[in-house]
Motif scaffolding. Sequence first.
Motif, PDB file in Angstrom:
ATOM      1  N   TRP A  57      -7.619   1.918  -1.988  1.00  0.00           N
ATOM      2  CA  TRP A  57      -6.851   1.019  -1.152  1.00  0.00           C
ATOM      3  C   TRP A  57      -6.748  -0.436  -1.666  1.00  0.00           C
ATOM      4  O   TRP A  57      -7.750  -1.035  -2.174  1.00  0.00           O
ATOM      5  CB  TRP A  57      -7.481   0.894   0.215  1.00  0.00           C
ATOM      6  N   GLY A  81       0.831  -1.331  -0.228  1.00  0.00           N
ATOM      7  CA  GLY A  81       0.172   0.164   0.090  1.00  0.00           C
ATOM      8  C   GLY A  81       0.793   1.375   0.235  1.00  0.00           C
ATOM      9  O   GLY A  81       0.547   2.338  -0.773  1.00  0.00           O
ATOM     10  N   TYR A 107       2.742   1.755  -3.192  1.00  0.00           N
ATOM     11  CA  TYR A 107       1.775   2.084  -4.234  1.00  0.00           C
ATOM     12  C   TYR A 107       1.740   3.540  -4.464  1.00  0.00           C
ATOM     13  O   TYR A 107       1.806   3.989  -5.630  1.00  0.00           O
ATOM     14  CB  TYR A 107       0.259   1.641  -3.969  1.00  0.00           C
ATOM     15  N   GLY A 162      -3.624   8.561  -0.114  1.00  0.00           N
ATOM     16  CA  GLY A 162      -4.809   7.390  -0.293  1.00  0.00           C
ATOM     17  C   GLY A 162      -5.915   8.226   0.202  1.00  0.00           C
ATOM     18  O   GLY A 162      -5.991   9.364   0.975  1.00  0.00           O
TER      19      GLY A 162
HETATM   20  N1  MSP Z   1       1.818  10.248   7.891  1.00  0.00           N
HETATM   21  C1  MSP Z   1       0.607  10.152   7.139  1.00  0.00           C
HETATM   22  C2  MSP Z   1       0.804  11.073   6.033  1.00  0.00           C
HETATM   23  C3  MSP Z   1       1.272  12.388   6.322  1.00  0.00           C
HETATM   24  S1  MSP Z   1       1.375  13.404   4.818  1.00  0.00           S
HETATM   25  C4  MSP Z   1       1.351  14.979   5.315  1.00  0.00           C
HETATM   26  C5  MSP Z   1       0.225   8.634   6.747  1.00  0.00           C
HETATM   27  N2  MSP Z   1       1.163   7.643   6.737  1.00  0.00           N
HETATM   28  S2  MSP Z   1       0.811   6.032   6.300  1.00  0.00           S
HETATM   29  O1  MSP Z   1       2.166   5.621   6.410  1.00  0.00           O
HETATM   30  O2  MSP Z   1      -0.215   5.676   7.351  1.00  0.00           O
HETATM   31  O3  MSP Z   1       0.004   6.124   4.892  1.00  0.00           O
HETATM   32  C6  MSP Z   1       0.922   6.590   3.658  1.00  0.00           C
HETATM   33  C7  MSP Z   1       0.346   6.317   2.403  1.00  0.00           C
HETATM   34  O4  MSP Z   1      -0.111   5.066   2.326  1.00  0.00           O
HETATM   35  C8  MSP Z   1      -1.409   6.735   2.702  1.00  0.00           C
HETATM   36  O5  MSP Z   1      -1.543   7.605   1.470  1.00  0.00           O
HETATM   37  C9  MSP Z   1      -2.178   5.791   2.478  1.00  0.00           C
HETATM   38  O6  MSP Z   1      -3.515   5.637   1.866  1.00  0.00           O
HETATM   39  C10 MSP Z   1      -1.195   4.664   2.065  1.00  0.00           C
HETATM   40  N3  MSP Z   1      -1.661   3.306   2.179  1.00  0.00           N
HETATM   41  C11 MSP Z   1      -1.555   2.662   3.224  1.00  0.00           C
HETATM   42  N4  MSP Z   1      -2.246   1.347   3.196  1.00  0.00           N
HETATM   43  C12 MSP Z   1      -2.839   1.291   1.925  1.00  0.00           C
HETATM   44  C13 MSP Z   1      -3.350   0.366   1.419  1.00  0.00           C
HETATM   45  N5  MSP Z   1      -3.909  -0.799   1.725  1.00  0.00           N
HETATM   46  N6  MSP Z   1      -3.455   0.422  -0.026  1.00  0.00           N
HETATM   47  C14 MSP Z   1      -3.154   1.682  -0.682  1.00  0.00           C
HETATM   48  N7  MSP Z   1      -2.626   2.556  -0.180  1.00  0.00           N
HETATM   49  C15 MSP Z   1      -2.326   2.544   1.304  1.00  0.00           C
HETATM   50  O7  MSP Z   1      -0.853   8.499   6.373  1.00  0.00           O
END
Ligand code: MSP
Length: 519
Positions: free
Chosen positions: A295, A23, A26, A264
């Motif tokens: 997602w 994710g 991606y 995301g």
């Molecule tokens: N730290 C915050 C973002 C701050 S930006 C100013 C955060 N981090 S995260 O690590 O949780 O997520 C980062 C990205 O990964 C997000 O865009 C989130 O949607 C994406 N994904 C996390 N799990 C996912 C899936 N299972 N599928 C697709 N994208 C996913 O949020």
Amino acid sequence: MAEAKAYYITTPIYYVNDKPHIGHAYTTLACDVISRFMRLDGRNVMFMTGTDEHGQKVEKSAQADGTDPQAFCDRVSQNFRDLSPLLNFSNDGFIRTTEDRHTTACQAIWKGMADGGDIYLDSYAGWYSVRDEAYYAEDELEDGPNGEKLSPFGAPVEWVEEPSYFFRLSQWQDRLLAYYESDANRILPLSRRNEVISFVKSGLRDLSISRTSFKWGVPVPGDDDHIMYVWVDALTNYLTAVGYPDTDAESFKTFWPADVHMVGKDILRFHAVYWPAFLMSAGLEPPKRIFAHGWWTVEGKKMSKSLGNFIPPDEIVEKYGLDQARYFLMRELPFGNDGNFSHQAVVNRMNSELANDFGNLAQRVLSMVNKNCEAAVPHPGDLTIDDAGLLRGAREVLEKMRAAIDEQLIHQALAALWAVVGDANRYVDAQAPWALKKTDPERMATVLYVLAEVIRHLAILAQPVVPDGAGRMLDQLAVAEDQRSFAALTDDRMLRPGTALPKPQGVFPRYAGPEEADA
Ligand code: MSP
């Protein structure tokens, strides 16, 4: 020569203590493909990613690890940095929110918002989720299996009461709506735009933007008892990366406002509501576009630590290959939709579209050239309507891809490219150059020339998604390194008949492991 038009694209910065999975890969991959496309199309690109290192969640993880938070972040941030060599990401920088330049930027935007009259001191009493790093109103919560309250994302919430600075978000409703209205594609996909607009129309509450109950964050200027709410800090990374608060810096003038914040769907509200309001309040321009992708689930289930079904990116790269992993992730889902990861689906895509359709096309054509045309680009004779039609299709695909990439529709750009792969395969079958070898060798040379030239187009245009394989195809066509940008897709740069070609080698192998046998 006119200066190349700038293009600034960002990924969300990743929670430093998460373990990278597909994710995370991606979001960054999508930005990488778009960045590579834009660079090949002559744009001056800045592509940023990084790690989000402050907040209660990180402080707690460091405590559990028995380390101080900075040393903890120094270690785990590397997990995300390692994604770039692993997945061939071409990011121009990697930002960490514990860098000094970032503290400076956060304090500057805070002062900007305070000068704008949008910050006041009060106290917060309400629900907070450490895992989501988000505040929730009572009516947004859901009941958990044991009667406990959970966030809309299923995370535990706790009641928090403490002094807090607030941002006057309630005053920004009209200006936010005007910002969305000023560009129909401001937030994409359009279904997400509609969600954001109806959320804002339903009325906005002021937002708590500081905490006093822990220390791991950026201090509020002039009040060390408070640290900034981690989202104020995290979002500001997009500005830090281009030199803010030095708004005269070349990088700031070139790249701000960002062309695309890729996020995301779970973090769209932070980017499309809070962030533009913070920026406008501090007298800065809001981003031009926010795109929220969907997602991935895995074999039908949400990826989660408890289910143990996280897919680490290195696993799929090792098993299927780098280009294969990149192609699958970008081609499988209409970009913006949710979708399911399954091993069978990877095998199907890589075997049919990469190995059979594209790889085999190049391998067949180049082998025939090697054997029958003295291992050199053949000399074409007059072109038939069919030859011209195929070449025209190859030339027209760039425009279609541009239109798709302008709206971040990566799957559509690939579909347009693979439509030409399909046409080229049908053309080989119809022209049967292997039969022409005896009956009409001149015609065979023309057919092979047309095909080699079409493959040149395909390989140049496939570079953003499969940089390794496409690069090797171009090597086999003896296309010089400086002739691989989209500017080379013109008639005067067509393959030169007589150019010696190396011995061809297959570029996209088939996967023949256990999953295929299970099919
Ligand atoms: N730290 C915050 C973002 C701050 S930006 C100013 C955060 N981090 S995260 O690590 O949780 O997520 C980062 C990205 O990964 C997000 O865009 C989130 O949607 C994406 N994904 C996390 N799990 C996912 C899936 N299972 N599928 C697709 N994208 C996913 O949020």
